[in-house]
Design an enzyme around this catalytic site. Structure first.
Site, PDB file in Angstrom:
ATOM      1  N   GLY A   1       0.419   9.748   0.391  1.00 14.63           N
ATOM      2  CA  GLY A   1       0.090  11.204   0.772  1.00 14.63           C
ATOM      3  C   GLY A   1       0.487  11.689   2.066  1.00 14.63           C
ATOM      4  N   GLY A   2       0.263  12.833   2.440  1.00 14.51           N
ATOM      5  CA  GLY A   2       1.159  13.300   3.587  1.00 14.51           C
ATOM      6  C   GLY A   2       0.549  12.983   4.770  1.00 14.51           C
ATOM      7  N   PHE A   3      -0.269  11.883   4.857  1.00 16.74           N
ATOM      8  CA  PHE A   3      -0.995  11.384   6.160  1.00 16.74           C
ATOM      9  C   PHE A   3      -0.728   9.792   6.327  1.00 16.74           C
ATOM     10  CE2 PHE A   3      -3.055  15.374   5.508  1.00 16.74           C
ATOM     11  CZ  PHE A   3      -2.466  16.049   6.280  1.00 16.74           C
ATOM     12  N   GLY A   4      -0.279   9.385   5.081  1.00 11.75           N
ATOM     13  CA  GLY A   4      -0.278   7.766   5.068  1.00 11.75           C
ATOM     14  C   GLY A   4      -0.266   7.314   3.730  1.00 11.75           C
ATOM     15  N   LYS A   6      -6.983   4.468   2.834  1.00 11.56           N
ATOM     16  CA  LYS A   6      -5.698   5.146   3.235  1.00 11.56           C
ATOM     17  C   LYS A   6      -5.440   5.020   4.690  1.00 11.56           C
ATOM     18  CE  LYS A   6      -4.119   9.612   2.867  1.00 11.56           C
ATOM     19  NZ  LYS A   6      -4.499  10.852   2.075  1.00 11.56           N
ATOM     20  N   LEU A  50      -1.250   2.990  -4.398  1.00 12.40           N
ATOM     21  CA  LEU A  50      -1.681   4.248  -5.231  1.00 12.40           C
ATOM     22  C   LEU A  50      -0.802   5.434  -5.174  1.00 12.40           C
ATOM     23  CD1 LEU A  50      -5.471   4.251  -4.924  1.00 12.40           C
ATOM     24  CD2 LEU A  50      -3.874   3.356  -7.138  1.00 12.40           C
ATOM     25  N   GLY A  51      -0.404   5.474  -3.764  1.00 15.19           N
ATOM     26  CA  GLY A  51       0.772   6.567  -3.511  1.00 15.19           C
ATOM     27  C   GLY A  51       0.850   6.950  -2.016  1.00 15.19           C
ATOM     28  N   VAL A  67      -1.680   5.133   0.455  1.00 12.07           N
ATOM     29  CA  VAL A  67      -3.128   4.897  -0.221  1.00 12.07           C
ATOM     30  C   VAL A  67      -3.219   3.625  -1.008  1.00 12.07           C
ATOM     31  CG1 VAL A  67      -4.807   6.075  -1.340  1.00 12.07           C
ATOM     32  CG2 VAL A  67      -3.445   7.383   0.016  1.00 12.07           C
ATOM     33  N   ASP A  75      -4.062  21.910   2.854  1.00 10.03           N
ATOM     34  CA  ASP A  75      -2.868  21.310   1.790  1.00 10.03           C
ATOM     35  C   ASP A  75      -3.502  21.263   0.383  1.00 10.03           C
ATOM     36  OD1 ASP A  75      -0.543  20.402   1.530  1.00 10.03           O
ATOM     37  OD2 ASP A  75      -0.942  18.325   2.167  1.00 10.03           O
TER      38      ASP A  75
END
Ligand SMILES: *[C@@H]1O[C@H](CO)[C@@H](O)[C@H](O)[C@H]1NC(C)=O
Ligand SMILES: *[C@@H]1O[C@H](CO)[C@@H](O)[C@H](O)[C@H]1NC(C)=O
Ligand SMILES: *[C@@H]1O[C@H](CO)[C@@H](O)[C@H](O)[C@H]1NC(C)=O
Length: 667
Positions: A352-355, A372, A349-350, A357, A468
């Site tokens: 993110g800042g942390f991993g 995630k 899906l995309g 998804v 964030d």
């Protein structure tokens, strides 16, 4: 001269021997090496002297005849005696082809002979018609009701027909045991047959016995027949054999024949050719297949173990006892792996800042989820980490993306959230392939996010700072409600790191000035980010953009909106995609509120509850004073913005809000 005459006589004698049927013939073959037999069909002579009539192929015929015709003119010569040794190997245990027939026939050629039950001698049109001059002894291994066969293992005497004149189940009289014993023709054991015809008594005796047993004193069967009625003057002696829909290999090992009342010589059993070992083929195969089976088993076992290990490794998780204390739903990695089809790119899906998804579909209960994968260093601080996540799991708000549970692996934490089918807000603001968001929808989104932040900052048992807030962290559910995602994660990142080191988490353009300076996140820094986000939604522009009429290239969105405010054309900052399709009061409120939230000094910003009151119209936004461009000398230029892609950050003037604008609004 005399010598020449003798030589001539010898030659003549030899010639007559060959050309004319002899008065009485006698021969013995212990093996058929150097024989000059008339062979046809499948009949082959092996180099060891073994005569093979048929093999394991179906529908074969085979004939093997002694090439020299027998003279049956004088009745004394009608007496004959013969014995032969044979063996029949069934391809399938106890089922065989049709057998072997000993024949006396006026011809060696049977062009119309049909395989199978016709033994290669007869055909269907001759079934029941007496075919001329044939005397036969059949070793028949198939019961054919058309021919009134007695069983599928019999010996018969046949005159001109496939219907036996006399027959008996295969067997022999054991002189040692003084009793009849039955044998199986297709046992693959070598056996011997004796056929004796006495021209005077007109009796045919057929006797059989296993090869190692001497001729029994009693024949197996006898028939009285006037052979003179049957035979023609010259006859050929030989064998016919056939296979049908089932096949067997038929062999002749030796043959002895004598005409004119003498008894056929005994075969020299010890000198007969060796038979191939029965089951050789299948035994070899079975040894081969046993090796194969062992090899395959070992390989399968090894593969199994490897797969087991890989599988274990693949689905390996870290579970510790204390985790249960937190009452947070734990998912098995295997379920998540399957739900996301192995974290396939298609389900991505995309990032993110942390991993990364991924979209996933859990099988039971059937549920769409967002999965995630957050990489996490050591086990250090893992307990706090999980505690934090458990806390996140207990958060319930209609504008938060619900955390459903987690899974732990070595160096990795996997978080499972509700799936948001409409994706993130930034796509709607910036991607041309998404429909434009109406002002009403945008206003609803802004209020939703504000509401979520009020919950995190004030309504939950402990203060949660998001750190964030930005358009790409706002997800839209089915009803286009804003859902704030990624909450709480930023704090997790502080665990295990030295509190002395400034570890700024957030996104460039959304960072409050004091956050970049001090590195300490507060609810105020969240308010700042929220302000930037609000302007982003209202203006349809990212926090750092190029603006029409701006000579400075890239600029902060905040500065630009400020400029519009100063010029008295605040509404020109609104997203051109909206056209005039918005509520001017709301737009003005939102733009001013955005600016207020972005006040360079934390004290100048409202808190989220106040923001909510402004948005709900329960409080009136204080008058915004136009700022003084000349006084604009602080703000971002003082920040460590070396990594900021802006050429003229120094002109940022928005920080020059009059301190008068610091709010004095009560709750
Ligand atoms: C059996 O013999 C026939 C005729 O000689 C030959 O064509 C066939 O290949 C043989 N079959 C086997 C299994 O040896
Ligand atoms: C059967 O054999 C006879 C002679 O042996 C021949 O005349 C006849 O045509 C054959 N019939 C068939 C059906 O092959
Ligand atoms: C046997 O058959 C032959 C020829 O048909 C005949 O000459 C002879 O008399 C017969 N012998 C007996 C005992 O019937």
């Amino acid at each position: 001269m005399a010598f020449k005459i003798i030589l001539l006589l010898i030659v003549l004698h030899t010639l007559t021997h060959i050309i004319f049927a002899q008065d009485s013939i006698e021969f013995i073959y212990n093996g058929f090496k150097d024989s000059n037999f008339h062979l046809d069909g499948a009949a082959t002579l092996h180099s060891n002297g073994l005569l093979q009539l048929t093999n394991y192929s179906k529908q074969l015929t085979a004939h093997a005849f002694h090439p020299i015709p027998l003279n049956f003119t004088s009745s004394s010569s009608h007496s004959f005696s013969t014995s032969f040794a044979f063996a029949m190997y069934p391809e399938i245990q106890a089922i065989s082809g049709h057998g072997i027939v000993f024949v006396l026939s006026p011809t060696m050629n049977f062009p119309n002979g049909v395989a199978g039950k016709y033994f290669g001698l007869f055909n269907s049109s001759l079934d029941f018609l007496p075919s001329d001059n044939i005397f036969a002894v059949e070793l028949d291994t198939i019961e054919d009701i058309d021919f009134y066969d007695i069983d599928s293992n019999h010996v018969g005497i046949n005159i001109n027909s496939l219907i036996s004149n006399a027959s008996a189940p295969a067997g022999y009289f054991s002189d040692t045991e003084n009793q009849n014993k039955s044998v199986s023709l297709i046992s693959a054991r070598p056996m011997q047959i004796w056929i004796d015809y006495n021209g005077t008594t007109m009796l045919v005796h057929v006797t059989m016995a296993p090869l190692n047993i001497p001729k029994p004193s009693r024949p197996l069967l006898s028939l009285q027949v006037n052979l003179s009625d049957i035979v023609s003057d010259t006859m050929y002696a030989g064998f016919a054999s056939s296979t049908g829909s089932v096949a067997s290999s038929h062999y002749l090992l030796g043959w002895s024949f004598a005409q004119g009342g003498r008894e056929a010589q005994n075969l020299d059993i010890s000198n007969l050719p060796r038979l191939p070992r029965y089951g050789n083929r299948s035994r070899k195969l079975s040894v081969g297949s046993m090796v194969l089976v062992i090899v395959i088993s070992v390989v399968v076992f090894i593969i199994g173990v490897v797969f087991y290990i890989i599988r274990r490794k693949k689905y390996e998780e870290v579970v510790e006892d204390w985790e249960q204390e937190y009452h947070l739903q734990r998912f098995s990695f295997k379920d998540l792996y399957n739900a996301t089809k192995g974290f396939k790119d298609k389900e991505f899906l995309g990032a993110g800042g942390f991993g990364k998804v991924y979209k996933g579909v859990l099988s039971s209960p059937k549920l769409e989820v967002a999965v995630k994968r957050v990489s996490h260093g050591s086990g250090q601080g893992m307990r706090e980490f999980i505690a934090e996540i458990a806390c996140m799991g207990r958060l319930r708000h209609r504008n938060l993306v619900q955390l459903l549970g987690y899974c732990r692996r070595k160096g990795e934490l996997i978080l499972v959230y509700d799936y948001m089918p409409n994706g993130s807000l930034d796509k709607y603001l910036y991607d041309s392939d998404k429909p434009n968001l109406s002002w009403n929808a945008r206003f609803k989104v802004i209020r939703g996010v504000a509401s979520a932040l009020v919950y995190l900052h004030e309504e939950w048992e402990q203060v949660i700072i998001h750190r964030d807030v930005k358009a790409s962290n706002i997800l839209l559910d089915v009803d286009m409600n804003a859902r704030l995602g990624d909450f709480g994660l930023a704090r997790l990142y502080d665990h295990g790191t030295n509190p002395q080191t400034t570890h700024v988490v957030g996104t460039v353009g959304y960072l409050a000035p004091e956050l970049t300076r001090k590195g300490k996140a507060t609810t105020s820094t969240d308010v700042f980010s929220f302000g930037v986000f609000v302007l982003e939604v209202a203006c349809g522009k990212s926090p750092i953009s190029t603006f029409q009429g701006s000579s400075n290239g890239e600029m902060y969105l905040v500065d630009w909106v400020n400029e519009c405010l100063k010029k008295g054309v605040l509404l020109e900052a609104s997203d051109p995609k909206l056209g005039r399709d918005y509520d001017a009061d709301e737009m003005e409120l939102v733009l001013k509120l955005g600016l207020l939230c972005c006040h360079p000094k934390p004290e100048g910003r409202p808190n989220m509850r106040q923001v909510m009151q402004f948005l709900n119209g329960h409080s009136i936004l204080p008058e915004m004073l136009p700022f003084d461009a000349k006084a604009a000398n602080t703000t971002f230029s003082n920040q460590n913005l070396s990594s900021f892609p802006i050429s003229s950050a120094g002109t940022s003037a928005y920080a020059s809000y009059s301190s008068d604008s610091i709010l004095k609004v009560g709750r």
